[in-house]
Design a protein around this motif. Structure first.
Motif, PDB file in Angstrom:
ATOM      1  N   PRO A  69       4.545  77.974 -21.819  1.00 53.26           N
ATOM      2  CA  PRO A  69       3.960  76.757 -22.499  1.00 53.26           C
ATOM      3  C   PRO A  69       4.942  76.080 -22.142  1.00 53.26           C
ATOM      4  O   PRO A  69       6.404  75.780 -22.968  1.00 53.26           O
ATOM      5  CB  PRO A  69       3.987  76.919 -23.691  1.00 53.26           C
ATOM      6  N   MET A  70       4.852  75.016 -21.000  1.00 53.61           N
ATOM      7  CA  MET A  70       5.910  73.692 -20.860  1.00 53.61           C
ATOM      8  C   MET A  70       5.280  72.323 -20.727  1.00 53.61           C
ATOM      9  O   MET A  70       5.400  71.756 -21.005  1.00 53.61           O
ATOM     10  CB  MET A  70       6.341  73.764 -19.029  1.00 53.61           C
ATOM     11  N   LEU A  71       3.564  72.664 -21.210  1.00 57.10           N
ATOM     12  CA  LEU A  71       2.716  71.473 -20.678  1.00 57.10           C
ATOM     13  C   LEU A  71       2.144  71.332 -22.605  1.00 57.10           C
ATOM     14  O   LEU A  71       1.517  72.866 -23.129  1.00 57.10           O
ATOM     15  CB  LEU A  71       2.295  71.297 -19.653  1.00 57.10           C
ATOM     16  N   ILE A  72       1.294  70.301 -22.823  1.00 59.72           N
ATOM     17  CA  ILE A  72       0.310  70.527 -24.039  1.00 59.72           C
ATOM     18  C   ILE A  72      -0.722  69.006 -23.314  1.00 59.72           C
ATOM     19  O   ILE A  72      -0.532  69.065 -23.017  1.00 59.72           O
ATOM     20  CB  ILE A  72       1.463  69.242 -25.178  1.00 59.72           C
ATOM     21  N   ARG A  73      -1.494  70.379 -24.162  1.00 55.30           N
ATOM     22  CA  ARG A  73      -2.731  69.378 -24.263  1.00 55.30           C
ATOM     23  C   ARG A  73      -2.517  68.341 -24.620  1.00 55.30           C
ATOM     24  O   ARG A  73      -2.532  68.133 -26.289  1.00 55.30           O
ATOM     25  CB  ARG A  73      -3.900  70.540 -24.775  1.00 55.30           C
ATOM     26  N   PRO A  74      -4.022  67.141 -24.163  1.00 61.99           N
ATOM     27  CA  PRO A  74      -4.470  66.139 -24.738  1.00 61.99           C
ATOM     28  C   PRO A  74      -4.201  66.037 -26.452  1.00 61.99           C
ATOM     29  O   PRO A  74      -3.042  65.484 -27.577  1.00 61.99           O
ATOM     30  CB  PRO A  74      -4.597  65.328 -23.978  1.00 61.99           C
ATOM     31  N   HIS A  75      -5.484  66.956 -26.529  1.00 52.81           N
ATOM     32  CA  HIS A  75      -5.571  67.103 -28.462  1.00 52.81           C
ATOM     33  C   HIS A  75      -4.346  67.286 -28.886  1.00 52.81           C
ATOM     34  O   HIS A  75      -4.057  67.424 -30.026  1.00 52.81           O
ATOM     35  CB  HIS A  75      -6.899  68.161 -28.075  1.00 52.81           C
ATOM     36  N   VAL A  76      -3.455  68.744 -28.652  1.00 51.19           N
ATOM     37  CA  VAL A  76      -2.795  68.840 -29.122  1.00 51.19           C
ATOM     38  C   VAL A  76      -2.043  68.017 -29.359  1.00 51.19           C
ATOM     39  O   VAL A  76      -1.231  68.207 -30.340  1.00 51.19           O
ATOM     40  CB  VAL A  76      -2.136  70.235 -28.426  1.00 51.19           C
ATOM     41  N   MET A  77      -1.269  67.511 -28.934  1.00 54.87           N
ATOM     42  CA  MET A  77       0.070  66.133 -28.646  1.00 54.87           C
ATOM     43  C   MET A  77      -0.814  65.298 -29.979  1.00 54.87           C
ATOM     44  O   MET A  77       0.068  64.818 -30.397  1.00 54.87           O
ATOM     45  CB  MET A  77       0.490  65.172 -27.765  1.00 54.87           C
ATOM     46  N   SER A  78      -2.052  65.044 -29.160  1.00 57.89           N
ATOM     47  CA  SER A  78      -2.626  64.316 -30.773  1.00 57.89           C
ATOM     48  C   SER A  78      -2.424  64.362 -32.043  1.00 57.89           C
ATOM     49  O   SER A  78      -1.997  64.021 -33.428  1.00 57.89           O
ATOM     50  CB  SER A  78      -4.019  63.774 -30.227  1.00 57.89           C
ATOM     51  N   GLU A  79      -2.898  65.802 -32.322  1.00 57.47           N
ATOM     52  CA  GLU A  79      -2.537  66.565 -33.607  1.00 57.47           C
ATOM     53  C   GLU A  79      -1.073  66.558 -34.616  1.00 57.47           C
ATOM     54  O   GLU A  79      -0.626  66.147 -35.430  1.00 57.47           O
ATOM     55  CB  GLU A  79      -3.004  67.828 -33.776  1.00 57.47           C
ATOM     56  N   PHE A  80      -0.662  66.804 -33.274  1.00 55.38           N
ATOM     57  CA  PHE A  80       0.909  66.970 -33.861  1.00 55.38           C
ATOM     58  C   PHE A  80       1.465  65.804 -33.914  1.00 55.38           C
ATOM     59  O   PHE A  80       1.866  65.871 -35.154  1.00 55.38           O
ATOM     60  CB  PHE A  80       1.681  67.491 -32.606  1.00 55.38           C
ATOM     61  N   SER A  81       0.876  65.017 -33.166  1.00 59.02           N
ATOM     62  CA  SER A  81       1.347  62.818 -33.051  1.00 59.02           C
ATOM     63  C   SER A  81       1.240  63.061 -35.141  1.00 59.02           C
ATOM     64  O   SER A  81       1.586  62.565 -36.026  1.00 59.02           O
ATOM     65  CB  SER A  81       1.072  61.947 -32.242  1.00 59.02           C
ATOM     66  N   SER A  82       0.117  63.230 -34.802  1.00 62.27           N
ATOM     67  CA  SER A  82      -0.561  62.795 -36.581  1.00 62.27           C
ATOM     68  C   SER A  82      -0.373  63.211 -37.687  1.00 62.27           C
ATOM     69  O   SER A  82      -0.240  62.831 -38.778  1.00 62.27           O
ATOM     70  CB  SER A  82      -2.913  62.689 -37.118  1.00 62.27           C
ATOM     71  N   GLU A  83       0.220  64.697 -37.147  1.00 63.05           N
ATOM     72  CA  GLU A  83       0.619  65.360 -38.134  1.00 63.05           C
ATOM     73  C   GLU A  83       2.252  65.342 -38.806  1.00 63.05           C
ATOM     74  O   GLU A  83       2.388  65.130 -39.391  1.00 63.05           O
ATOM     75  CB  GLU A  83       1.076  66.663 -37.898  1.00 63.05           C
ATOM     76  N   VAL A  84       3.484  64.605 -37.482  1.00 62.41           N
ATOM     77  CA  VAL A  84       4.411  63.631 -37.986  1.00 62.41           C
ATOM     78  C   VAL A  84       4.055  62.836 -39.017  1.00 62.41           C
ATOM     79  O   VAL A  84       4.954  62.384 -39.542  1.00 62.41           O
ATOM     80  CB  VAL A  84       5.043  63.741 -36.677  1.00 62.41           C
ATOM     81  N   VAL A  85       3.312  61.924 -38.215  1.00 61.69           N
ATOM     82  CA  VAL A  85       3.192  60.427 -38.989  1.00 61.69           C
ATOM     83  C   VAL A  85       2.215  61.008 -40.355  1.00 61.69           C
ATOM     84  O   VAL A  85       3.082  60.365 -41.009  1.00 61.69           O
ATOM     85  CB  VAL A  85       1.682  59.709 -38.151  1.00 61.69           C
ATOM     86  N   LYS A  86       1.978  61.946 -40.664  1.00 60.34           N
ATOM     87  CA  LYS A  86       1.567  62.420 -42.286  1.00 60.34           C
ATOM     88  C   LYS A  86       2.605  62.435 -42.676  1.00 60.34           C
ATOM     89  O   LYS A  86       2.928  62.432 -43.948  1.00 60.34           O
ATOM     90  CB  LYS A  86       0.495  63.438 -41.910  1.00 60.34           C
ATOM     91  N   LEU A  87       3.471  63.624 -42.237  1.00 60.08           N
ATOM     92  CA  LEU A  87       4.695  64.260 -42.754  1.00 60.08           C
ATOM     93  C   LEU A  87       5.929  63.286 -43.197  1.00 60.08           C
ATOM     94  O   LEU A  87       6.316  62.860 -44.562  1.00 60.08           O
ATOM     95  CB  LEU A  87       5.141  64.739 -42.085  1.00 60.08           C
ATOM     96  N   ARG A  88       6.060  62.077 -42.178  1.00 57.54           N
ATOM     97  CA  ARG A  88       6.965  61.143 -42.519  1.00 57.54           C
ATOM     98  C   ARG A  88       6.592  60.051 -43.690  1.00 57.54           C
ATOM     99  O   ARG A  88       7.599  60.037 -44.324  1.00 57.54           O
ATOM    100  CB  ARG A  88       7.172  60.027 -41.052  1.00 57.54           C
ATOM    101  N   ASP A  89       4.639  60.096 -43.854  1.00 57.14           N
ATOM    102  CA  ASP A  89       4.397  59.038 -44.631  1.00 57.14           C
ATOM    103  C   ASP A  89       4.774  59.705 -46.278  1.00 57.14           C
ATOM    104  O   ASP A  89       5.143  59.296 -47.049  1.00 57.14           O
ATOM    105  CB  ASP A  89       2.739  58.651 -45.104  1.00 57.14           C
TER     106      ASP A  89
ATOM    107  N   GLU B  67       8.662  59.679 -47.234  1.00 57.49           N
ATOM    108  CA  GLU B  67       8.563  58.319 -47.659  1.00 57.49           C
ATOM    109  C   GLU B  67       8.302  57.946 -49.273  1.00 57.49           C
ATOM    110  O   GLU B  67       8.850  57.826 -50.545  1.00 57.49           O
ATOM    111  CB  GLU B  67       7.783  56.714 -46.964  1.00 57.49           C
ATOM    112  N   ARG B  68       6.999  58.452 -49.319  1.00 60.00           N
ATOM    113  CA  ARG B  68       6.329  58.910 -50.623  1.00 60.00           C
ATOM    114  C   ARG B  68       7.266  59.567 -52.467  1.00 60.00           C
ATOM    115  O   ARG B  68       7.761  59.453 -52.895  1.00 60.00           O
ATOM    116  CB  ARG B  68       4.731  58.975 -50.814  1.00 60.00           C
ATOM    117  N   LEU B  69       7.667  60.746 -51.107  1.00 58.03           N
ATOM    118  CA  LEU B  69       8.459  61.490 -52.015  1.00 58.03           C
ATOM    119  C   LEU B  69       9.484  61.072 -52.389  1.00 58.03           C
ATOM    120  O   LEU B  69      10.478  61.115 -53.679  1.00 58.03           O
ATOM    121  CB  LEU B  69       8.412  63.125 -51.610  1.00 58.03           C
TER     122      LEU B  69
END
Length: 188
Positions: free
Chosen positions: A153-173, A176-178
């Protein structure tokens, strides 16, 4: 530059419609300027081309970069986007149409040397080899991409990257709430 005119004239000879298109621009000169070299050709009265005289003034000048030449040859329909044109627009349009439409009939030329049947078989064999090479190249690229996505795994499929990005955004939010809740609790 006589060889260039001879090659283009050979293509024009195989396509009478192209000669007719050029006859409308007889005695006009076109300059193809590649920076380090330029090609000046004049349209003759019979629709062929000849090397322009030294004192000829071009009716149209087509400027291109040598670095863009592979792109132009790979996709002649988009060639206009890689060049800059100055001068007679009608003449430039005729040149553009000819550059997109003229094709070398290798089978006809080869038939004069080895005969029609052999020429047909040679050309179809060459086309098959070219198609096989293109298929092999495409499959190799797909296999290498799959290897780097699945096995190493050196390359990431676009949908995996999209899911990872949304998880990071959710975790950040959530973080912040915590932190806001902890601040509230500490103030009490």
């Amino acid at each position: 530059m006589r060889p260039a005119a001879a090659v283009i004239n050979h293509l024009l000879e195989q396509e009478p419609w192209a000669q007719a298109k050029l006859i409308a621009h007889r005695d006009k000169t076109a300059c193809i300027d590649a920076g380090v070299a330029s090609l000046m050709l004049t349209v003759t009265g019979d629709g062929f081309l000849k090397s322009a005289d030294d004192n000829a003034v071009p009716a149209v000048t087509i400027h291109l970069k040598l670095s863009d030449l592979p792109l132009i040859l790979a996709n002649r329909e988009r060639a206009v986007s890689y060049v800059r044109i100055e001068g007679d627009a009608d003449f430039a349009n005729a040149i553009s149409q000819l550059s997109q439409s003229l094709r070398w009939d290798a089978e006809e030329d080869l038939g004069k040397v080895v005969g029609d049947i052999a020429a047909t078989r040679i050309v179809s064999g060459a086309r098959s080899i070219a198609a096989a090479a293109q298929t092999t190249q495409r499959q190799l690229a797909e296999n290498v991409a799959e290897y780097f996505q699945e096995e190493q795994p050196m390359l990431i499929r676009p949908h995996v990257m999209s899911e990872f990005s949304s998880e990071v955004v959710k975790l950040r939010d959530d973080l912040e709430r915590l932190s806001k809740r902890i601040e509230k609790l500490e103030r009490r």
